[in-house]
Motif scaffolding. Structure first.
Motif, short mmCIF file in Angstrom:
data_model
loop_
_atom_site.label_atom_id
_atom_site.label_comp_id
_atom_site.label_asym_id
_atom_site.label_seq_id
_atom_site.Cartn_x
_atom_site.Cartn_y
_atom_site.Cartn_z
N GLN A 1 102.82 19.55 69.87
CA GLN A 1 101.36 19.76 69.90
C GLN A 1 100.66 19.33 68.61
O GLN A 1 99.48 19.03 68.62
N GLU A 2 101.41 19.29 67.50
CA GLU A 2 100.76 19.00 66.22
C GLU A 2 100.16 17.59 66.17
O GLU A 2 100.50 16.73 66.98
N THR A 3 99.32 17.38 65.16
CA THR A 3 98.75 16.06 64.87
C THR A 3 99.65 15.38 63.84
O THR A 3 100.24 16.04 62.99
N THR A 4 99.74 14.03 63.92
CA THR A 4 100.47 13.29 62.90
C THR A 4 99.59 12.17 62.36
O THR A 4 98.73 11.63 63.08
N LEU A 5 99.82 11.84 61.09
CA LEU A 5 99.03 10.78 60.45
C LEU A 5 99.91 10.02 59.47
O LEU A 5 100.67 10.63 58.71
N GLY A 6 99.82 8.69 59.52
CA GLY A 6 100.63 7.84 58.63
C GLY A 6 99.73 6.95 57.79
O GLY A 6 98.78 6.36 58.30
#
Ligand code: AMP
Ligand code: GLY
Length: 422
Positions: free
Chosen positions: A325-330
């Motif tokens: 469910q979490e958000t990810t960012l690269g």
């Protein structure tokens, strides 16, 4: 399972990292790989376009599944060659790969499948393309038909600019034979989103939405790059709308290819423009996006090898896809000067310090590893990726990770995720 991944970018490091977590995977080879993939498996010095050598290696090493990362080997027919050799390949055949390999082909398929896309013309004569530009007026978009490493598209604000682009592509052959045909199309207004799905020829299952940052500069300014960062999900394309995009875009395209007995197997990626009139397709890719793959696979919570095998064997319908469910960012760290000329060979450190931060993983792209030292070899060097409870939390952690990395002559955009946070 013994797996061969083809490619050498951040996407391929993420694929190797995720596939290594699969309990059924015994051994991973990456051709040609990079400094990051060397930590996940065995790099093999074979170029991504050397199809005969890749197939020979797969035979010799009794590979159970080949996973091409970039578009080039797919467009060159690696899937067809592996079919002949009886080796499973997670990717489309050369016919279906034309969805990415030829913009004119993609437009024809979209027209047949009644998928919303910008009004367009396809031309092989400069004079006819110029007359069309003058008839439609600016703003207008000019695209070289074939693969041009992301550089063959000009969004022209004036007819003069559009005609100059046509000259460059069709008369000066700036992109070689990829400019023998051009697509000229209506300019769409809206926010872009990436929608990336697994396909087994019949069933389509989506990964969450994501958003890339193509421009080199903060606030989306300056020339386009391969992508300076990405995050998932993209608020512009919320989960409530995934079924709508599948019915409007993904299924009709798969059905159209299937009707011609050319089933699409692998990753189908729609680059969408979310306009006031609804979603429109800008382009298709036939593989994971880079850097979208890195944040997407950090959210992926199923056995990736099993899901890929299910696609190859037509069992996707009964195979679950679990997503965190979490958000990810690269955030991409690039060498100074990229996307133009840039220095190479800079030593990189701080990986352990960055990965000591909860939820942070550093994926490597243009790097090599020798005698325990990691050095830069390319323009896009790393993608520091983080999980967070929401976009702001993922962004904060990713930049904390970025700040632990030590590399001379490096830069990154400091605003990855800004549209989602707005
Ligand atoms: P493509 O490789 O076709 O996705 O084009 C590269 C970029 O050009 C896209 O990500 C968009 O930012 C822009 N673009 C392409 N087609 C259009 C269009 N019809 N209208 C506006 N922008 C476009
Ligand atoms: N990130 C865009 C692409 O991989 O084409």
């Amino acid at each position: 399972m013994r797996i061969l991944i083809v490619g050498n970018g951040g996407r391929e490091h993420a694929l190797a990292w995720k596939l290594r977590q699969s309990p059924t995977v015994d051994e991973i080879f990456i051709a040609p790989g990079n400094g990051g993939t060397a930590l996940e498996g065995t790099n093999v010095p074979i170029a991504v376009d050397d199809i005969p050598a890749l197939v020979a290696f797969a035979k010799e090493q009794k590979i159970d599944l080949v996973v091409p990362g970039p578009e080039l080997p797919l467009v060159l027919g690696i899937r067809d060659a592996l079919d002949t050799a009886g080796i499973p390949c997670f990717g489309p055949n050369a016919y279906a790969a034309q969805l990415e390999g030829s913009k004119a082909f993609a437009k024809r398929i979209m027209q047949e499948a009644k998928v919303p896309t910008a009004a367009f013309g396809v031309f092989d004569s400069f004079e006819e393309a110029r007359d069309y530009v003058l008839k439609i007026g600016a703003p207008i978009v000019v695209k070289a038909d074939g693969l041009a490493a992301g550089k063959g598209v000009v969004v022209a604000q004036s007819t003069d600019e559009a005609i100059a682009a046509l000259k460059e592509i069709m008369v000066d052959h700036a992109f070689g034979s990829s400019g023998n045909h051009v697509v000229v199309e209506e300019c769409l207004i809206g926010e872009e989103a990436s929608f990336i799905c697994f396909c087994d020829g019949t069933t389509v299952k989506p990964l969450p939405s994501s958003q890339d940052h193509k421009a080199v500069g903060e606030g989306d300014t300056g020339p386009n790059t391969g992508g300076m960062g990405a995050y998932s999900p993209a608020p512009v394309l919320p989960a409530e709308r995934y079924d709508e995009i599948i019915d409007l875009v993904m299924k009709p395209v798969c059905e159209t290819l299937g009707k011609q007995d050319r089933p699409f197997v692998g990753i189908l990626y729609a680059g969408l423009m979310m306009t006031a009139k609804g979603p429109y397709v800008l382009e298709f890719n036939v593989r994971f996006g880079d850097p979208e793959c890195q944040p997407l696979l950090m959210r992926f919570d199923s056995d990736l090898a099993e899901v890929m095998m299910a696609c190859v064997q037509g069992r996707l319908a009964e195979t679950p896809l679990n997503i965190k469910q979490e958000t990810t960012l690269g955030v991409v760290i690039a060498a100074d000067g990229y996307p133009n000329t840039y220095p190479k060979g800079m030593e990189i450190s701080g990986f352990a310090e960055a990965e000591a931060i909860e939820g942070v993983k550093v994926f490597q792209a243009g790097t090599s590893l020798a005698n325990g030292v990691t050095r830069s070899t390319g323009g896009r060097v790393l993608c520091v990726t983080a999980l967070g409870s929401d976009l702001a939390a993922a962004q904060k952690r990713a930049y904390e990770g970025v700040d632990k990395i030590k590399m001379d002559k490096a830069y990154c955009r400091r605003d990855i995720g800004f549209k989602g946070l707005r």
